[in-house]
Design an enzyme around this catalytic site. Structure first.
Site, PDB file in Angstrom:
ATOM      1  N   CYS A  31      18.097  -6.989   6.088  1.00 37.28           N
ATOM      2  CA  CYS A  31      17.869  -7.554   7.410  1.00 37.28           C
ATOM      3  C   CYS A  31      16.881  -8.980   7.072  1.00 37.28           C
ATOM      4  O   CYS A  31      15.622  -8.739   7.333  1.00 37.28           O
ATOM      5  CB  CYS A  31      17.019  -6.639   8.114  1.00 37.28           C
ATOM      6  SG  CYS A  31      16.839  -7.386   9.937  1.00 37.28           S
ATOM      7  N   CYS A  62      21.103  -8.790  14.120  1.00 38.63           N
ATOM      8  CA  CYS A  62      19.851  -8.933  13.746  1.00 38.63           C
ATOM      9  C   CYS A  62      19.137  -9.080  15.157  1.00 38.63           C
ATOM     10  O   CYS A  62      18.962  -9.998  15.632  1.00 38.63           O
ATOM     11  CB  CYS A  62      19.337 -10.009  12.957  1.00 38.63           C
ATOM     12  SG  CYS A  62      17.934 -10.019  12.317  1.00 38.63           S
TER      13      CYS A  62
END
Ligand code: UQ1
Length: 461
Positions: A211, A393
């Site tokens: 991430c 995200c």
């Protein structure tokens, strides 16, 4: 951000004397004893056979093994899951722990409780892979044979990649913390709360990370916390008690141009200093040293709070195996998820070479592709379903707002709510915040790990 991927710490391969006979049927464990010419003690190692072996019990491993099982084509113990962990963690939630919104305990689940009894669970480390022989060797010396292998153990956090980091994280008095580990994420919020004045630095390394948005998610939450506490004034940052710097190894705020532009604008508006191509390499007391990408002299800065994102890399047993590419990731075709070298080896998620951002959201799109193609291969068919690189995200930009980046290969936006409702997902919104904070953790626990959630495509049977 990518899902917990339980720590698959690699054991040094115990020099097990390999059994010569296959001594297991239908997953039944039968110890093999082998004798030499002289009478020697029996060897404890044994071999088990399965149709599919899944290495990893994180977001990918749990989704895939249960999606396979739900096809109704497998008998008990046909599918095995290997993972040494006791807990599986909802890692995307650790940013929220850092922001004081959740506890790390509420984001973990006993791994064994999530594994369907029809799956064989090996709560063991993997020592090595032998794709030529269709075998996985476990840390306890046992061998597990497969027809198809799914390699999804996640990646490893290299705390030692930054000099002085392990000591600083372990020192309760040092204002150094990280949302990237179960052990370290609990220190983040107290460290933010404690800061009354001085320089706060948030880092992001070069190289692969889970991430890539998370390093700044925690920064935006901290900024908002200090703003509400009267310690940060975005309109006059130099006069604020607290100053904020984002020091990142990469040249921009984000890898996708559309969202990078929005985040760069936000950085400037909010008075956050940007140190681009600055890669944290050492911590010494309250000094942080950054290597420069262009070979320039390293830069050292004083800090009063340092949020660190360590470097990450593949587990040793993957890196040292023949399924890996030169960077140690499982080398797979980017649309079929099949190994480029072995037709019966598959991988998605953090451990794979799929050239997309490593997140749990990506797994929701990757897992069904892998499952369809693996089932096809069991029926003698070639890969049919293709992965387009989808990942997402959800970036917390303040308490109560999230920018929902969703994109596919090539950094091309693929927004779930964009086309339909004319919404621009680069604009932070309250609804996305509640999705990130409440809906996704719930969906993960209730559906994704059971194999019934395919992200933007919704529920699956
Ligand atoms: C998603 O499915 C998911 O998994 C539970 C996330 O959690 C990490 C996400 O962040 C995202 C974005 C999705 C994608 C789903 C929708 C409905 C956009």
């Amino acid at each position: 951000m990518v899902p917990r991927i339980v720590c698959q710490a690699t054991a040094a391969a115990r020099s097990a004397t390999a059994p010569t006979a296959i001594a297991a049927l239908g997953g039944l464990t039968v110890p093999v004893s082998r004798r030499g010419f002289a009478t020697v003690a029996p060897v404890a190692a044994s071999q088990k056979n399965h149709k599919v072996v899944v290495i990893g019990g994180g977001a990918a491993g749990l989704s895939i093994s249960h999606q396979l099982l739900r096809q109704g084509k497998f008998s008990k113990d046909d599918i095995a899951v290997i993972d040494p962990a006791t807990w599986t963690h909802y890692q995307p939630g650790w940013t929220l722990v850092g922001g004081g919104l959740k506890t790390r305990e509420e984001l973990r689940m006993p791994l064994e409780s999530l594994i369907d009894p029809k799956l064989k669970f090996y709560n063991e480390q993997v020592a090595s892979l032998s794709p030529e022989d269709n075998l996985v060797s476990l840390g306890n010396g046992d061998k597990v044979a497969y027809e198809h292998l799914v390699v999804v153990p996640g990646i490893h956090i290299n705390y030692n990649s930054i000099k002085g980091l392990p000591e600083a994280l372990a020192n309760p008095d040092a204002p150094v913390s990280s949302i990237y580990g179960y052990d370290t994420c609990a220190k983040v919020f107290p460290t933010i709360k404690k800061l009354q004045r001085g320089q706060a630095i948030f880092t992001q390394p070069t190289g692969i990370v889970k991430c890539a948005g998370a390093p700044q998610k925690i920064m935006w939450l901290a900024l908002d916390y200090w703003k509400k506490a009267g310690l940060y004034d975005a309109s006059n940052p130099s006069k604020s008690p607290i100053n904020i710097t984002f020091a990142t190894g990469i040249p921009a705020m984000f890898g996708v141009p559309k969202y990078s532009a929005a985040l760069e604008k936000m950085r400037q508006e909010r008075g956050v200093e940007g140190l681009f191509q600055h890669d944290l390499v050492a911590i010494d007391g309250n000094k942080a040293t950054f290597a420069r990408a262009d070979g320039a002299e390293p830069v050292t800065r004083d800090f009063d709070l340092l949020h660190v994102v360590p470097k990450m890399g593949p587990h040793e047993f993957v890196k040292n195996s023949k399924v890996a590419n030169s960077t140690g990731l499982v080398d797979v075709d980017e649309s079929t998820t099949q190994s480029t070298k072995y037709k019966n080896v598959w991988s998605v998620g953090d451990a794979s070479s799929l050239p997309t951002s490593k997140t749990a959201a990506a797994i929701t799109a990757q897992a069904p592709v892998l499952v369809r193609n693996l089932l096809g291969a069991l029926d003698g068919k070639g890969p049919e379903t293709e992965y387009d690189g989808y990942t997402s995200c959800p970036i917390t930009t303040e308490y109560g707002k999230v920018l929902l980046a969703e994109f596919k290969y090539g950094g091309v936006p693929k927004e779930t709510f964009g086309g339909l409702l004319g919404i621009d997902q680069a604009v932070p919104r309250r609804a996305f915040y509640y999705m990130k904070k409440d809906m996704f953790p719930w969906v993960y626990k209730k559906f994704m790990v059971k194999g019934t959630w395919a992200g933007p495509k919704g529920f699956i049977r």
